[in-house]
Scaffold this active site. Structure first.
Site, PDB file in Angstrom:
ATOM      1  CG  ASP A 101      -2.034   1.027   1.069  1.00  0.00           C
ATOM      2  OD1 ASP A 101      -2.062   1.741   0.039  1.00  0.00           O
ATOM      3  OD2 ASP A 101      -2.857   1.128   1.984  1.00  0.00           O
ATOM      4  CG  PHE A 210      -9.946   4.468  10.483  1.00  0.00           C
ATOM      5  CD1 PHE A 210      -9.885   5.804  10.870  1.00  0.00           C
ATOM      6  CD2 PHE A 210      -8.910   3.628  10.851  1.00  0.00           C
ATOM      7  CE1 PHE A 210      -8.816   6.291  11.596  1.00  0.00           C
ATOM      8  CE2 PHE A 210      -7.818   4.120  11.575  1.00  0.00           C
ATOM      9  CZ  PHE A 210      -7.780   5.449  11.949  1.00  0.00           C
ATOM     10  CG  HIS A 240      -5.126   4.797   8.312  1.00  0.00           C
ATOM     11  ND1 HIS A 240      -5.188   3.617   9.006  1.00  0.00           N
ATOM     12  CD2 HIS A 240      -3.964   4.738   7.631  1.00  0.00           C
ATOM     13  CE1 HIS A 240      -4.127   2.895   8.774  1.00  0.00           C
ATOM     14  NE2 HIS A 240      -3.364   3.545   7.926  1.00  0.00           N
ATOM     15  N   PRO A 376      -2.657   6.800  14.591  1.00  0.00           N
ATOM     16  CG  PRO A 376      -3.365   5.909  12.552  1.00  0.00           C
ATOM     17  CD  PRO A 376      -2.187   6.497  13.261  1.00  0.00           C
ATOM     18  CG  MET A 379     -12.998   0.941  15.297  1.00  0.00           C
ATOM     19  SD  MET A 379     -13.736  -0.282  14.205  1.00  0.00           S
ATOM     20  CE  MET A 379     -13.496  -1.791  15.146  1.00  0.00           C
ATOM     21  CG  HIS A 402       2.594   2.700  11.080  1.00  0.00           C
ATOM     22  ND1 HIS A 402       2.967   1.684  11.914  1.00  0.00           N
ATOM     23  CD2 HIS A 402       1.724   2.153  10.199  1.00  0.00           C
ATOM     24  CE1 HIS A 402       2.366   0.576  11.530  1.00  0.00           C
ATOM     25  NE2 HIS A 402       1.607   0.818  10.517  1.00  0.00           N
ATOM     26  N   GLY A 403       1.524   3.594  14.234  1.00  0.00           N
ATOM     27  CA  GLY A 403       0.223   3.175  14.763  1.00  0.00           C
ATOM     28  C   GLY A 403       0.425   2.249  15.934  1.00  0.00           C
ATOM     29  N   GLY A 405      -0.029  -1.038  15.806  1.00  0.00           N
ATOM     30  CA  GLY A 405       0.575  -2.294  15.368  1.00  0.00           C
ATOM     31  C   GLY A 405      -0.285  -3.481  15.754  1.00  0.00           C
TER      32      GLY A 405
END
Lengths: 479, 143
Positions: A101, A210, A240, A376, A379, A402-403, A405
């Site tokens: 991606d 999302f 995102h 981010p 959720m 980055h997040g 994970g």
């Protein structure tokens, strides 16, 4: 611990930093440094991510250290959460070091709407977001591209979106690289990739992508928050997503090509997915040009979603619902950057650029605080706004996490808690959820991810980034 | 390629943190590739989806540098067709297949929207090898 890393090969350099020296394996060219506290280290030991980082350390031209961020987890070839820089003269470029991606990333929009004032129209607003922004494997019938337009998206990125009336002039100034990498060549993107992407502009996709409506629930750094226009109690929108099928096909095409030509360059690697070619080779230049084009597509995708979000908020909240772009930053990309006086090709796969206040690429509005970084959470859990530091240049080639994970497979997440229960849990927290499939909702349940608070704590303690604000979700449109 | 008759075609799907691993076995390379196609269809469609006698046929040709790359290329072609044509292949008749190429007639079903579960077949830990009675293979799928 994974088989190829012996415990004695790991040196503890500090409370949140470990190193596997270059001598741990004969084929390694540089050390691997891992940012993690003891708890995250225990999780990291459970998969092959360190072995994969050691494999990356074998790539020709790799320099400095290979870095693993605290959210690192096993990927394909490169670990997700990995950073590696190659010398441009002698080094390689690896599609697997960017990932499928291409330019998956995050953008944050701020509003002047207070949550309590917006609450009566919040559910219709989230519904309108879900109605106007296609998710899952969906196409976007509302944004038709005429012949030649896709090539213009690939070449011009957000400048084309501005021409089409889908961006505001000020958006481009606060998008990484202005939303258009100059090296893009649509001619290096295959017809198959273009076919996959031609009707996907303005779509979220699936997986962990999302659009989330959030409220700023804590400010850590008032000066930086003011520079970004973030105010406690006000709504934000976090987007995102990435380059959709187009980026996947670019990666697939060039992994295959490089796998075929590598032996001709005398390159032999421990994992075929690390397939690479010299940056200066025909294949290396072609991939880099195609990757830049796919990155431009991703920025345009997030811009098209921004336009849809602005329309949705304007419909429900009028002028008060205006959404101002704070910043847009990639976390799957390879960039040519200057570090220590040398030009390097920095691969960030599941890692975010985090330049400090004095870096020339930090946008003008953020020269006093540093480049914004968005992390981010899973959720239903908090996301974080950070800023990069000048120190990060020397610590991680100017990179951070980055997040949260992933910690659990999608199937395990579904077995742990059914989607209907996850939906009820979120609604009990006051979060409005729009996701067509309860099953896919379960896959992204908070328990399936690492603790974002701990990940952010480690990058702050390591000096890779500073906390600015915490955002709490109030509405989720899941891909 | 071997013309194995002994080993029945089979597959298992193993979940990893952020990916699926497909383990395959079959009596011949062609059977292994067909089994990979059926396994992919089960992931893209509901588990109950079966070959549709009213489905449409399509000719597919793929080339690659070796048998393992051929497996990845084959699956990537099917993933591409599912995403762009909204067509999921469920039944396969191999007209020709060797270790570097295949030509197949595939019958598939139209889908309004594939589940989108599988996005790419990777080269990570990719393996196809002859074994007594046929072939074995492993491929990791990006989901």
């Amino acid at each position: 611990m994974n088989d190829s890393v012996a415990a004695h090969d790991v040196t503890v350099l500090g409370p949140v930093l470990r190193e596997v020296p270059a001598t741990a394996r004969p084929d390694m060219r540089v050390p691997v440094r891992i940012y993690a506290d003891d708890e995250l280290w225990r999780q990291i030991e459970g998969d092959r991510s360190i072995e994969q980082a050691m494999n990356v350390a074998t790539l020709p031209g790799v320099t400095g250290c290979v870095y693993a961020m605290p959210d690192v987890h096993e990927g394909y070839g490169f670990p997700v959460g990995g950073v590696a820089a190659m010398e441009t003269a002698t080094g390689v470029v690896s599609p697997g070091g960017v990932g499928y991606d291409i330019n998956c990333g995050v953008r944050l929009l701020a509003s002047d709407l207070e949550l309590e004032r917006a609450r009566p129209r919040l559910e219709p607003a989230v519904h309108e977001l879900s109605r106007s922004i296609p998710s899952g494997p969906g196409r976007n019938p509302a944004l038709s591209l005429e012949e030649g337009d896709l090539d213009r998206v690939l070449h011009q990125g957000c400048r084309f979106m501005l021409e089409r009336g889908l961006a505001l002039p000020e958006d481009l100034a606060v998008t990484e690289a202005g939303g258009a990498l100059p090296g893009a060549d649509p001619g290096m993107v295959s017809p198959k990739a273009k076919r996959r992407g031609h009707d996907q502009l303005g779509t979220i996709g699936s997986g962990n992508h999302f659009v989330e409506v959030q409220v700023v629930d804590r400010i850590f750094d008032p000066a930086a928050a003011t520079a970004m226009g973030l105010r406690e109690g006000h709504l934000t929108v976090l987007i995102h997503t990435g380059s959709r099928g187009l980026g996947h096909q670019v990666c697939t095409d060039y992994v295959r090509l490089m796998d075929q030509v590598m032996p001709g360059y005398g390159i032999h690697l421990p994992d075929r997915q690390l397939a690479c070619a010299p940056l200066g080779s025909d294949e290396g230049r072609a991939y880099f040009a195609a990757m830049c084009a796919a990155a431009n597509f991703a920025w345009s995708n997030r811009q098209a979603i921004t336009a849809a979000a602005r329309r949705a908020f304007a419909r429900e909240f009028g002028e008060a619902g205006h959404l101002r772009l704070i910043y847009d930053v990639a976390h799957n990309i390879a960039k040519l950057e200057r570090h220590g006086g040398a030009q390097l090709c920095v691969h960030r796969k599941g890692a975010t650029r985090a330049f400090g206040p004095t870096h020339p690429e930090t946008p003008a509005p953020y020269r006093a605080c540093g480049q914004p970084v968005f992390i981010p959470g899973s959720m239903g859990t908090a996301s974080y706004v950070l800023v990069g530091t000048d120190a990060a240049l020397g610590l991680s080639f100017g990179s951070t996490c980055h997040g949260a994970g992933r910690a659990m497979s999608r199937g395990a997440a579904k077995r742990a808690r059914p989607g209907a229960e996850v939906r009820r849990d979120l609604e009990r927290q006051g979060i409005i959820v729009r996701c067509p499939s309860s099953s896919e909702l379960a896959e992204e349940a908070p328990a399936a991810y690492k603790d974002v608070e701990r990940v952010v704590d480690v990058v702050a303690r390591a000096g890779l980034a500073r906390r600015v604000a915490r955002l709490r979700p109030v509405g989720v449109v899941k891909g | 390629m071997r013309d194995g008759a002994g080993r029945p075609a089979s597959h298992e799907v193993e979940e990893h943190t952020s990916e699926l691993q497909l383990r395959l076995g079959a009596g011949s390379l062609a059977d292994l590739l067909a089994e990979a196609g059926r396994a992919l269809a089960r992931l893209q469609l509901a588990e109950s989806a079966a070959a549709d006698r009213n489905g449409t046929w399509r000719e597919i040709e793929v080339t690659a540098s070796d048998p393992a790359a051929l497996l990845a290329e084959w699956l990537n072609e099917l993933i591409y067709l599912a995403e762009t044509e909204r067509w999921v292949a469920t039944e396969f008749r191999f007209a020709a297949a060797d270790e570097r190429s295949l030509r197949v007639r595939a019958r598939g079903v139209p889908v309004a929207s594939p589940r989108g579960l599988v996005k790419a077949a990777t080269l990570h830990r990719l393996r196809v090898a002859p074994v007594p009675g046929g072939y074995e293979g492993e491929v990791i799928l990006d989901v």
